[in-house]
Design a protein around this motif. Structure first.
Motif, mmCIF file in Angstrom:
data_model
loop_
_atom_site.group_PDB
_atom_site.id
_atom_site.type_symbol
_atom_site.label_atom_id
_atom_site.label_comp_id
_atom_site.label_asym_id
_atom_site.label_seq_id
_atom_site.Cartn_x
_atom_site.Cartn_y
_atom_site.Cartn_z
ATOM 1 N N ASN A 303 -21.175 -48.726 -39.797
ATOM 2 C CA ASN A 303 -20.100 -49.325 -40.419
ATOM 3 C C ASN A 303 -19.398 -50.332 -39.805
ATOM 4 O O ASN A 303 -19.321 -51.530 -40.342
ATOM 5 C CB ASN A 303 -19.110 -48.243 -40.690
ATOM 6 N N MET A 306 -21.712 -53.712 -39.829
ATOM 7 C CA MET A 306 -21.559 -53.848 -41.371
ATOM 8 C C MET A 306 -20.400 -54.892 -41.697
ATOM 9 O O MET A 306 -20.724 -55.880 -42.280
ATOM 10 C CB MET A 306 -21.718 -52.798 -42.086
ATOM 11 N N THR A 307 -19.295 -54.342 -41.235
ATOM 12 C CA THR A 307 -18.273 -55.173 -41.538
ATOM 13 C C THR A 307 -18.022 -56.419 -40.954
ATOM 14 O O THR A 307 -17.785 -57.279 -41.572
ATOM 15 C CB THR A 307 -16.809 -54.205 -41.037
ATOM 16 N N LEU A 310 -20.616 -58.538 -42.871
ATOM 17 C CA LEU A 310 -20.039 -59.017 -44.156
ATOM 18 C C LEU A 310 -18.813 -60.308 -43.963
ATOM 19 O O LEU A 310 -18.885 -61.232 -44.853
ATOM 20 C CB LEU A 310 -19.480 -57.780 -44.713
ATOM 21 N N THR A 337 -25.578 -56.923 -48.040
ATOM 22 C CA THR A 337 -24.766 -56.448 -47.046
ATOM 23 C C THR A 337 -23.657 -55.327 -47.777
ATOM 24 O O THR A 337 -23.344 -54.336 -47.304
ATOM 25 C CB THR A 337 -24.051 -57.383 -46.237
ATOM 26 N N GLU A 338 -23.177 -55.986 -48.842
ATOM 27 C CA GLU A 338 -22.280 -55.217 -49.784
ATOM 28 C C GLU A 338 -22.843 -53.929 -50.149
ATOM 29 O O GLU A 338 -22.212 -52.740 -50.085
ATOM 30 C CB GLU A 338 -21.799 -56.013 -50.977
ATOM 31 N N CYS A 340 -25.471 -52.284 -48.576
ATOM 32 C CA CYS A 340 -25.486 -51.349 -47.545
ATOM 33 C C CYS A 340 -23.998 -50.911 -47.258
ATOM 34 O O CYS A 340 -23.951 -49.606 -46.797
ATOM 35 C CB CYS A 340 -25.992 -52.286 -45.924
ATOM 36 N N ALA A 341 -22.861 -51.703 -47.341
ATOM 37 C CA ALA A 341 -21.576 -51.050 -46.980
ATOM 38 C C ALA A 341 -21.464 -49.904 -47.964
ATOM 39 O O ALA A 341 -20.881 -48.915 -47.738
ATOM 40 C CB ALA A 341 -20.580 -52.324 -47.198
ATOM 41 N N LYS A 345 -20.507 -46.246 -47.036
ATOM 42 C CA LYS A 345 -19.292 -45.458 -47.746
ATOM 43 C C LYS A 345 -19.855 -44.286 -48.555
ATOM 44 O O LYS A 345 -19.043 -43.184 -48.181
ATOM 45 C CB LYS A 345 -18.705 -46.288 -48.780
#
Ligand SMILES: Nc1ncnc2c1ncn2[C@@H]1O[C@H](COP(=O)(O)OP(=O)(O)OP(=O)(O)O)[C@@H](O)[C@H]1O
Ligand SMILES: [Mg+2]
Length: 513
Positions: A303, A306-307, A310, A337-338, A340-341, A345
């Motif tokens: 997480n 990833m943040t 992004l 990436t979104e 993946c996010a 989530k």
């Protein structure tokens, strides 16, 4: 038993009849002998008075030639035979004890009078024939005592005796005829009586008993619908009615038992199914729980980077110095990436790291909120959504947002299963005797094969290639499970799918994994 009584009675009746006839015939023979004696005495009275013994003997000789007369003899007061049709015995003396004399010479002094029946004797003569003998006293009458010719003193009462022997052969043959006739009649009567008896027994006893027997056999074979016709109003008729009542009760009991048996079998099947579902759910929960822990770890680790990716990708894309020919590439980085996010989530949702916010909510409202987010999407343009939501349902205690996600997942799956146009029907109501609220989502989409049906709750199982993560149903399953509920799926390939969610009405404590 009745037959034996009737048989005995009739045989006894025949025997008594024969005996009586024999008595009568014998009496008749004795009477004939008496009449002959009497006639002879009277007929020879005049000759005796004249002391014409020759004539007396001739008369007796004549009389002895009659058909039935076996012998006639005249005995004087001294017991000497003065005349006999059997010449050999003339002149012989009779003892007082002789058979002929015993009737009158019974006591110290001889009887002067005895009835002719008492004077008779039956015996078998030298020729072997049955005969009856009868002795009759010849009394010293006044005319005799006073006659001049041969005076007998008046003190002498009996002058002698006339003994007549008569054959009983005619009487015996008559008796034999009567006996034969009576036996014949008795046998005929016996036959008639037994025929009538067996006819009556057949109609009144045998037939009803046969009916009863047939009925009991039918009942024993399990044919409980059979009945007996009660034709008579006697005990057998009452028995038939009782049998019918008993069979009806038996059938009722049998039907009840069969019904219980059927219900029991249904219950067993139901419970077995519930058990299997529960075991499957337990196994699934176990699997999901360990997967959830792993997913939570991975998601947590991924997480933050990833943040960062992004954030920096967006900064790069917005940078004026960023070469425009690389714009498409950076956009792909941002989109992926979104994506993946989103997966991270969903993984976090799946692993339940998001704290549930429980409150009393209406299930119908949760469903409406989910629908409001989906209905206007292009996917649902050609899909009719039919609402069949039961009003005034009790509230449920849970995380409305999480439950909304569940319905979004399921309704979205339903929408995705419909190729062009179709319908989705959503029904709510009470289930399980009011202990549960159910929500049923039925679509007429492509359906799920039996093989896939076992896997749809597995994390990452998807048939949607790039567009699906395969986490929608596993996340939904976990959420419903945590609310104390359950999800059941039934589906037919080509016809559609039905997913039912049951949530407890009085559920007020959300289980935390
Ligand atoms: N209503 C449905 N009709 C037909 N197939 C279904 C239906 N609901 C679920 N499925 C099948 O179950 C699979 C798993 O569903 P799930 O919601 O868990 O994942 P997904 O829909 O594939 O991906 P995601 O929900 O992450 O977008 C689906 O890929 C699909 O094959
Ligand atoms: Mg899905």
């Amino acid at each position: 038993m009745t037959c034996i009584v009737i048989l005995t009675t009739m045989v006894l009746y025949a025997y008594l009849n024969i005996r009586e006839v024999k008595k009568l015939l014998l009496k008749d023979s004795i009477h004939s002998a008496e009449r002959l004696s009497e006639t002879l005495i009277r007929a020879t009275n005049h000759q005796m008075m004249n002391n014409d013994l020759e004539e007396v003997y001739r008369s007796m000789e004549d009389a002895s030639r009659q058909v039935d007369v076996e012998g006639i003899r005249l005995i004087n007061e001294m017991g000497r035979i003065v005349f006999s049709s059997n010449r050999d015995e003339i002149g012989t003396l009779f003892a007082e004890a002789a058979e002929v004399c015993i009737t009158c010479h019974i006591g110290s002094a001889p009887l002067s009078h005895a009835s002719y029946l008492d004077r008779s004797r039956i015996f078998v003569d030298d020729a072997g024939r049955s005969v009856v003998g009868l002795s009759k006293a010849i009394y010293n009458e006044e005319s005799c005592a006073t006659a001049a010719c041969h005076v007998h003193p008046a003190s002498i009462k009996v002058l002698g005796a006339l003994d007549v022997v008569i054959s009983l052969e005619e009487m015996q043959s008559q008796l034999a005829r009567s006996r034969t006739w009576l036996i014949f009649l008795t046998v005929i009567m016996l036959l008639v009586v037994s025929m009538l008896l067996s006819l009556f027994a057949q109609k009144l006893v045998n037939n009803p008993i046969q009916d009863l027997l047939r009925h009991t056999q039918q009942v024993a074979e399990g044919r409980l619908d059979s009945t007996i016709q009660a034709t008579t109003k006697d005990e057998l008729g009452e028995l038939a009615v009782s049998f019918n009542m008993m069979t009806t009760s038996l059938k009722k009991a049998h039907d009840e038992l069969a019904e219980w048996n059927r219900t029991l079998e249904e219950k067993i099947v139901e419970r077995t199914l519930e058990n299997q579902q529960m075991q499957a759910q337990l196994a699934r929960s176990d699997k999901l729980s360990s997967l959830g822990q792993m997913a939570a770890g991975i998601a947590h680790e991924i997480n933050n980077p990833m943040t960062g990716i992004l954030l920096y990708a967006n900064l790069i894309a917005d940078d004026k110095n960023f070469p425009p020919d690389l714009d498409d590439d950076i956009r792909i980085v941002i989109t992926e990436t979104e994506r993946c996010a989103t997966i991270v989530k969903k993984l976090l949702d799946f692993s339940r790291t998001t704290k549930p916010e429980n409150r009393w909510s209406s299930l119908n409202q949760i469903i409406e909120a989910s629908l409001s987010l989906l209905e206007h999407q292009t996917l649902f343009q050609n899909i009719t959504i039919e609402r069949n939501l039961k009003q005034n349902l009790p509230d449920i205690f849970g995380d409305a947002w999480q439950l909304e996600q569940v319905f979004i997942n399921i309704i979205l799956n339903a929408g995705q299963s419909i190729a062009d146009a179709g319908s989705i029907k959503i029904t709510t109501g009470l289930a399980g005797d009011g202990k549960f609220i159910f929500a049923e989502i039925v679509d007429n989409g492509c359906g799920i094969s039996a093989e896939e049906l076992n896997k749809i709750f597995d994390p990452f199982f998807t048939t949607k290639q790039d567009s699906g993560t395969g986490l929608g149903l596993s996340v939904s399953y976990g959420i419903i499970n945590n609310h104390g509920g359950n999800i059941n799926v039934s589906s037919d390939v080509g016809s559609g799918t039905s997913i039912t969610i049951n949530l407890p009405v009085a559920y007020n404590e959300v289980i935390q994994v």
